[in-house]
Design an enzyme around this catalytic site. Structure first.
Site, PDB file in Angstrom:
ATOM      1  N   THR A  20       0.817  -1.187   0.007  1.00 38.80           N
ATOM      2  CA  THR A  20      -0.058   0.121   0.179  1.00 38.80           C
ATOM      3  C   THR A  20       0.820   1.221   0.077  1.00 38.80           C
ATOM      4  O   THR A  20       0.865   2.020  -0.841  1.00 38.80           O
ATOM      5  CB  THR A  20      -1.020  -0.111   1.158  1.00 38.80           C
ATOM      6  OG1 THR A  20      -1.671  -1.168   1.407  1.00 38.80           O
ATOM      7  CG2 THR A  20      -1.868   1.148   1.133  1.00 38.80           C
ATOM      8  N   ARG A  27      -6.969   5.700   5.626  1.00 42.26           N
ATOM      9  CA  ARG A  27      -7.338   4.492   6.507  1.00 42.26           C
ATOM     10  C   ARG A  27      -6.808   4.757   7.950  1.00 42.26           C
ATOM     11  O   ARG A  27      -7.317   4.269   8.856  1.00 42.26           O
ATOM     12  CB  ARG A  27      -6.459   3.256   5.901  1.00 42.26           C
ATOM     13  CG  ARG A  27      -4.825   3.662   5.803  1.00 42.26           C
ATOM     14  CD  ARG A  27      -4.422   2.365   4.854  1.00 42.26           C
ATOM     15  NE  ARG A  27      -2.872   2.498   4.745  1.00 42.26           N
ATOM     16  CZ  ARG A  27      -2.290   3.163   3.792  1.00 42.26           C
ATOM     17  NH1 ARG A  27      -2.866   4.042   3.003  1.00 42.26           N
ATOM     18  NH2 ARG A  27      -0.922   2.763   3.894  1.00 42.26           N
ATOM     19  N   GLU A  86       2.402   6.129   6.016  1.00 39.89           N
ATOM     20  CA  GLU A  86       3.265   4.864   6.074  1.00 39.89           C
ATOM     21  C   GLU A  86       4.517   4.965   5.290  1.00 39.89           C
ATOM     22  O   GLU A  86       4.804   6.089   4.432  1.00 39.89           O
ATOM     23  CB  GLU A  86       2.419   3.775   5.204  1.00 39.89           C
ATOM     24  CG  GLU A  86       2.548   2.547   5.002  1.00 39.89           C
ATOM     25  CD  GLU A  86       3.163   1.587   6.206  1.00 39.89           C
ATOM     26  OE1 GLU A  86       4.155   2.008   6.750  1.00 39.89           O
ATOM     27  OE2 GLU A  86       2.659   0.454   6.458  1.00 39.89           O
ATOM     28  N   ARG A  92      11.300  -6.569   5.132  1.00 39.12           N
ATOM     29  CA  ARG A  92      11.595  -6.493   6.687  1.00 39.12           C
ATOM     30  C   ARG A  92      12.703  -5.969   7.215  1.00 39.12           C
ATOM     31  O   ARG A  92      12.889  -5.635   8.333  1.00 39.12           O
ATOM     32  CB  ARG A  92      11.366  -8.132   7.078  1.00 39.12           C
ATOM     33  CG  ARG A  92      10.049  -8.819   6.656  1.00 39.12           C
ATOM     34  CD  ARG A  92       8.843  -8.255   7.245  1.00 39.12           C
ATOM     35  NE  ARG A  92       8.741  -7.975   8.594  1.00 39.12           N
ATOM     36  CZ  ARG A  92       7.524  -7.453   9.044  1.00 39.12           C
ATOM     37  NH1 ARG A  92       6.702  -6.559   8.405  1.00 39.12           N
ATOM     38  NH2 ARG A  92       7.584  -7.051  10.433  1.00 39.12           N
ATOM     39  N   HIS A 119       0.299   3.756  10.796  1.00 39.45           N
ATOM     40  CA  HIS A 119       0.550   2.702   9.997  1.00 39.45           C
ATOM     41  C   HIS A 119       1.508   1.738  10.514  1.00 39.45           C
ATOM     42  O   HIS A 119       2.393   1.880  11.436  1.00 39.45           O
ATOM     43  CB  HIS A 119       0.951   3.211   8.696  1.00 39.45           C
ATOM     44  CG  HIS A 119       0.203   4.201   8.281  1.00 39.45           C
ATOM     45  ND1 HIS A 119      -1.173   3.923   7.404  1.00 39.45           N
ATOM     46  CD2 HIS A 119       0.046   5.497   8.130  1.00 39.45           C
ATOM     47  CE1 HIS A 119      -1.617   5.029   7.048  1.00 39.45           C
ATOM     48  NE2 HIS A 119      -1.050   5.898   7.721  1.00 39.45           N
TER      49      HIS A 119
END
Length: 231
Positions: free
Chosen positions: A23, A62, A89, A117, A184
């Site tokens: 996203t 969001r 984010e 990650r 986020h």
């Protein structure tokens, strides 16, 4: 004496979360499950009698809608809500909008995990002529172009998050306020990394699920004395 508290909520599931897509700065809605998660967060805050003095969100709906739903359930909609793109984010560059499994198959699992990650490796950047470049969006028109990313690592995300936290949020905590941040997965991971002094090796293991609430209690020197995850 009242203690300063920092309440972190990761937004509820978005439609891109549901579809397994990256996203980033793409401004997508909450899914039906995400709306439930946001409302459940508000119910949890009410159950634990946690009433924020002020709320911060990103510029992405969001996170904004999660805060709105949570505060509505808490019956606490009168407080000030301050929004900043610096709480957005992590920008996922050319991966934004793409299916995560397809990206993994294309990039190979090792490289995929290093980018997704890891700490200091960004995804491939967007080309400046790409329609997804955020400086084409009206809401970012007043932000200097050099501050708007084409891609970010978690390290890049942490830099802007910590700058905003130290400039705007920390002073609220110094006034012994209860501060709510609705943001986020990666922007909150970056902030938690800063607050808890987590290493870049260990942050790989840090995951914050959608709708989760983390609460830090601070002493008068803004040192963490307690951390809890509301259940």
């Amino acid at each position: 004496m009242k203690s300063a508290k920092l309440v972190l909520i990761r937004h509820g599931q978005s439609v891109y979360n549901l579809q397994n897509r990256f996203t980033g700065w793409t401004d997508v809605e909450l899914s039906e499950q995400g709306v439930r998660e946001a409302r459940d967060a508000g119910k949890l805050l009410k159950k634990h009698k946690i009433y924020p003095d002020i709320c911060f969100t990103s510029w992405l709906k969001r996170a904004i809608h999660t805060a709105n739903f949570a505060l509505a359930e808490l019956e606490w909609e009168h407080i000030d809500i301050l929004r900043s793109y610096k709480l957005n984010e992590r920008h996922y560059g050319a991966w934004q909008g793409r299916d995560k499994d397809e990206v993994k198959a294309q990039e190979g699992e090792a490289n995929f995990l290093v980018v997704r990650r890891g700490y200091d490796v960004p995804p491939p950047p967007l080309r400046e002529d790409d329609a997804r470049v955020v400086w084409r969006e009206k809401k970012y028109a007043m932000i200097p172009k050099e501050l708007l990313p084409l891609s970010e690592s978690l390290k890049d995300t942490k830099k802007r998050i910590v700058e905003y936290f130290e400039a705007e949020i920390q002073k609220q905590l110094q006034e012994q306020k209860t501060v709510l941040i609705s943001a986020h997965g990666n922007s909150l991971r970056a902030l938690v990394m800063h607050l808890e002094k987590i290493s870049k090796e260990d942050v790989v293991k840090l995951e914050i699920p959608t709708g989760e609430i983390i609460i830090y209690t601070f002493d008068e020197n803004i040192k963490i004395v307690k951390k809890e995850v509301l259940l």
